[in-house]
Design a protein around this motif. Structure first.
Motif, PDB file in Angstrom:
ATOM      1  N   ILE A   1      11.130   1.547  12.319  1.00  0.00           N
ATOM      2  CA  ILE A   1      11.811   0.245  12.295  1.00  0.00           C
ATOM      3  C   ILE A   1      10.886  -0.827  12.870  1.00  0.00           C
ATOM      4  N   ASP A   2      10.188  -0.496  13.963  1.00  0.00           N
ATOM      5  CA  ASP A   2       9.262  -1.457  14.570  1.00  0.00           C
ATOM      6  C   ASP A   2       8.119  -1.826  13.620  1.00  0.00           C
ATOM      7  N   ILE A   3       7.581  -0.851  12.916  1.00  0.00           N
ATOM      8  CA  ILE A   3       6.500  -1.119  11.953  1.00  0.00           C
ATOM      9  C   ILE A   3       7.010  -2.030  10.839  1.00  0.00           C
ATOM     10  N   MET A   4       8.205  -1.737  10.341  1.00  0.00           N
ATOM     11  CA  MET A   4       8.787  -2.562   9.291  1.00  0.00           C
ATOM     12  C   MET A   4       8.982  -3.994   9.774  1.00  0.00           C
ATOM     13  N   ALA A   5       9.516  -4.158  10.981  1.00  0.00           N
ATOM     14  CA  ALA A   5       9.774  -5.491  11.532  1.00  0.00           C
ATOM     15  C   ALA A   5       8.469  -6.240  11.783  1.00  0.00           C
ATOM     16  N   ALA A   6       7.477  -5.560  12.341  1.00  0.00           N
ATOM     17  CA  ALA A   6       6.188  -6.207  12.622  1.00  0.00           C
ATOM     18  C   ALA A   6       5.508  -6.642  11.323  1.00  0.00           C
ATOM     19  N   SER A   7       5.555  -5.782  10.319  1.00  0.00           N
ATOM     20  CA  SER A   7       4.951  -6.119   9.020  1.00  0.00           C
ATOM     21  C   SER A   7       5.645  -7.326   8.411  1.00  0.00           C
ATOM     22  N   HIS A   8       6.951  -7.349   8.488  1.00  0.00           N
ATOM     23  CA  HIS A   8       7.735  -8.467   7.958  1.00  0.00           C
ATOM     24  C   HIS A   8       7.351  -9.765   8.666  1.00  0.00           C
ATOM     25  N   ASN A   9       7.197  -9.699   9.992  1.00  0.00           N
ATOM     26  CA  ASN A   9       6.791 -10.888  10.757  1.00  0.00           C
ATOM     27  C   ASN A   9       5.420 -11.380  10.324  1.00  0.00           C
ATOM     28  N   LEU A  10       4.493 -10.459  10.097  1.00  0.00           N
ATOM     29  CA  LEU A  10       3.150 -10.849   9.660  1.00  0.00           C
ATOM     30  C   LEU A  10       3.173 -11.549   8.305  1.00  0.00           C
ATOM     31  N   LEU A  11       4.086 -11.142   7.453  1.00  0.00           N
ATOM     32  CA  LEU A  11       4.171 -11.721   6.114  1.00  0.00           C
ATOM     33  C   LEU A  11       4.783 -13.118   6.126  1.00  0.00           C
ATOM     34  N   ASP A  12       5.405 -13.483   7.241  1.00  0.00           N
ATOM     35  CA  ASP A  12       5.945 -14.832   7.411  1.00  0.00           C
ATOM     36  C   ASP A  12       6.869 -15.222   6.252  1.00  0.00           C
ATOM     37  N   VAL A  13       7.879 -14.382   6.006  1.00  0.00           N
ATOM     38  CA  VAL A  13       8.856 -14.643   4.950  1.00  0.00           C
ATOM     39  C   VAL A  13      10.270 -14.595   5.527  1.00  0.00           C
ATOM     40  N   ASN A  14      11.173 -15.297   4.887  1.00  0.00           N
ATOM     41  CA  ASN A  14      12.592 -15.222   5.253  1.00  0.00           C
ATOM     42  C   ASN A  14      13.331 -14.220   4.387  1.00  0.00           C
ATOM     43  N   GLU A  15      12.738 -13.870   3.270  1.00  0.00           N
ATOM     44  CA  GLU A  15      13.346 -12.925   2.334  1.00  0.00           C
ATOM     45  C   GLU A  15      13.516 -11.554   3.003  1.00  0.00           C
ATOM     46  N   PRO A  16      14.690 -10.939   2.882  1.00  0.00           N
ATOM     47  CA  PRO A  16      14.849  -9.591   3.423  1.00  0.00           C
ATOM     48  C   PRO A  16      14.124  -8.574   2.547  1.00  0.00           C
ATOM     49  N   TYR A  17      13.740  -7.456   3.164  1.00  0.00           N
ATOM     50  CA  TYR A  17      13.198  -6.358   2.377  1.00  0.00           C
ATOM     51  C   TYR A  17      14.272  -5.844   1.436  1.00  0.00           C
ATOM     52  N   MET A  18      13.880  -5.399   0.250  1.00  0.00           N
ATOM     53  CA  MET A  18      14.753  -4.574  -0.571  1.00  0.00           C
ATOM     54  C   MET A  18      14.369  -3.139  -0.209  1.00  0.00           C
ATOM     55  N   MET A  19      15.305  -2.393   0.353  1.00  0.00           N
ATOM     56  CA  MET A  19      15.033  -1.013   0.714  1.00  0.00           C
ATOM     57  C   MET A  19      15.350  -0.116  -0.479  1.00  0.00           C
ATOM     58  N   LEU A  20      14.342   0.590  -0.945  1.00  0.00           N
ATOM     59  CA  LEU A  20      14.527   1.522  -2.049  1.00  0.00           C
ATOM     60  C   LEU A  20      14.884   2.903  -1.545  1.00  0.00           C
ATOM     61  N   SER A  21      14.296   3.282  -0.409  1.00  0.00           N
ATOM     62  CA  SER A  21      14.554   4.607   0.145  1.00  0.00           C
ATOM     63  C   SER A  21      14.303   4.591   1.639  1.00  0.00           C
ATOM     64  N   GLY A  22      15.256   5.108   2.388  1.00  0.00           N
ATOM     65  CA  GLY A  22      15.113   5.302   3.830  1.00  0.00           C
ATOM     66  C   GLY A  22      15.159   6.798   4.079  1.00  0.00           C
ATOM     67  N   TYR A  23      16.228   7.232   4.761  1.00  0.00           N
ATOM     68  CA  TYR A  23      16.405   8.670   4.968  1.00  0.00           C
ATOM     69  C   TYR A  23      16.723   9.332   3.633  1.00  0.00           C
ATOM     70  N   ARG A  24      16.158  10.520   3.429  1.00  0.00           N
ATOM     71  CA  ARG A  24      16.491  11.366   2.275  1.00  0.00           C
ATOM     72  C   ARG A  24      16.831  12.749   2.788  1.00  0.00           C
ATOM     73  N   SER A  25      17.959  13.261   2.363  1.00  0.00           N
ATOM     74  CA  SER A  25      18.304  14.641   2.708  1.00  0.00           C
ATOM     75  C   SER A  25      17.337  15.573   1.978  1.00  0.00           C
ATOM     76  N   PRO A  26      17.170  16.801   2.473  1.00  0.00           N
ATOM     77  CA  PRO A  26      16.305  17.754   1.767  1.00  0.00           C
ATOM     78  C   PRO A  26      16.718  17.947   0.308  1.00  0.00           C
ATOM     79  N   LYS A  27      18.028  17.952   0.043  1.00  0.00           N
ATOM     80  CA  LYS A  27      18.512  18.115  -1.328  1.00  0.00           C
ATOM     81  C   LYS A  27      18.073  16.938  -2.209  1.00  0.00           C
ATOM     82  N   THR A  28      18.227  15.722  -1.701  1.00  0.00           N
ATOM     83  CA  THR A  28      17.802  14.547  -2.452  1.00  0.00           C
ATOM     84  C   THR A  28      16.298  14.562  -2.664  1.00  0.00           C
ATOM     85  N   ASN A  29      15.547  14.909  -1.629  1.00  0.00           N
ATOM     86  CA  ASN A  29      14.095  14.931  -1.756  1.00  0.00           C
ATOM     87  C   ASN A  29      13.660  15.942  -2.810  1.00  0.00           C
ATOM     88  N   ALA A  30      14.302  17.116  -2.827  1.00  0.00           N
ATOM     89  CA  ALA A  30      13.966  18.142  -3.821  1.00  0.00           C
ATOM     90  C   ALA A  30      14.274  17.650  -5.235  1.00  0.00           C
TER      91      ALA A  30
END
Length: 189
Positions: free
Chosen positions: A94-123
């Motif tokens: 979360i900290d890496i995501m927030a720091a990267s977002h700050n560096l990009l100097d944007v107000n636009e929120p990230y579109m999250m495509l994938s966060g946590y994946r269960s082993p079944k979903t990953n397979a």
């Protein structure tokens, strides 16, 4: 007035990132912590999910402390949407995501495509694509795949790499960047 190069970074942002990342020489989480010290007394994450329609705009850290209820909401937001399984997301991610977002100097929120994946979903995803790792950090709650319409994959990846705190993968064909809190590395140049 700050000048901006082709990557979309202002000279001031690049100098700030360089100065912050030189505080600690080893490429470990301590670099991200050092980098974020310069981010102020508040850390915020902004994302939306095209899959669920949910949005989050959350201050999750104030004055050196994580806000338990806010982190819980981030965990729920980043759940495996296919089966509603929630896992604690590693705070370093979360900290890496927030720091990267700050560096990009944007107000636009990230579109999250994938966060946590269960082993079944990953397979299941692995059976459909060679780009999905068998032991993906997504299954540990340590990774996210993110997109911004106002920034290129290269710009996003460069911001994440500036944190020197984890893995950064560029997926130009699918227009997203993978960020994780694992070993410092990058792929897809």
């Amino acid at each position: 007035m700050a000048t901006t190069d082709k990557s979309g970074f202002s000279r001031r942002a690049l100098l700030g990132a360089f100065a912050a990342t030189t505080l600690v020489a080893a490429p470990t989480f301590s670099n991200a912590a050092g980098f974020l010290r310069g981010a102020g007394d508040i850390r915020r994450i902004r994302m939306f999910s095209g899959r669920t329609g949910e949005r989050i705009d959350m201050v999750y850290w104030i004055d050196g402390k994580y806000i338990k209820d806010a982190v819980k909401e981030v965990n729920h937001f980043m759940r495996d949407w296919r089966n509603d399984q929630v896992k604690e997301i590693d705070l370093r991610t979360i900290d890496i995501m927030a720091a990267s977002h700050n560096l990009l100097d944007v107000n636009e929120p990230y579109m999250m495509l994938s966060g946590y994946r269960s082993p079944k979903t990953n397979a299941m995803l692995r059976s459909r694509s060679r780009g999905v790792a068998k032991n993906s950090l997504h299954m540990r709650g340590q990774a996210a795949d993110l997109r911004l319409s106002s920034r290129s994959v290269s710009q996003m990846a460069n911001a994440a790499k500036a944190c020197r705190a984890g893995g950064v993968g560029k997926y130009r064909g699918s227009n997203f960047v993978h960020m994780d809190c694992g070993v410092v590395r990058s792929w897809n140049g």
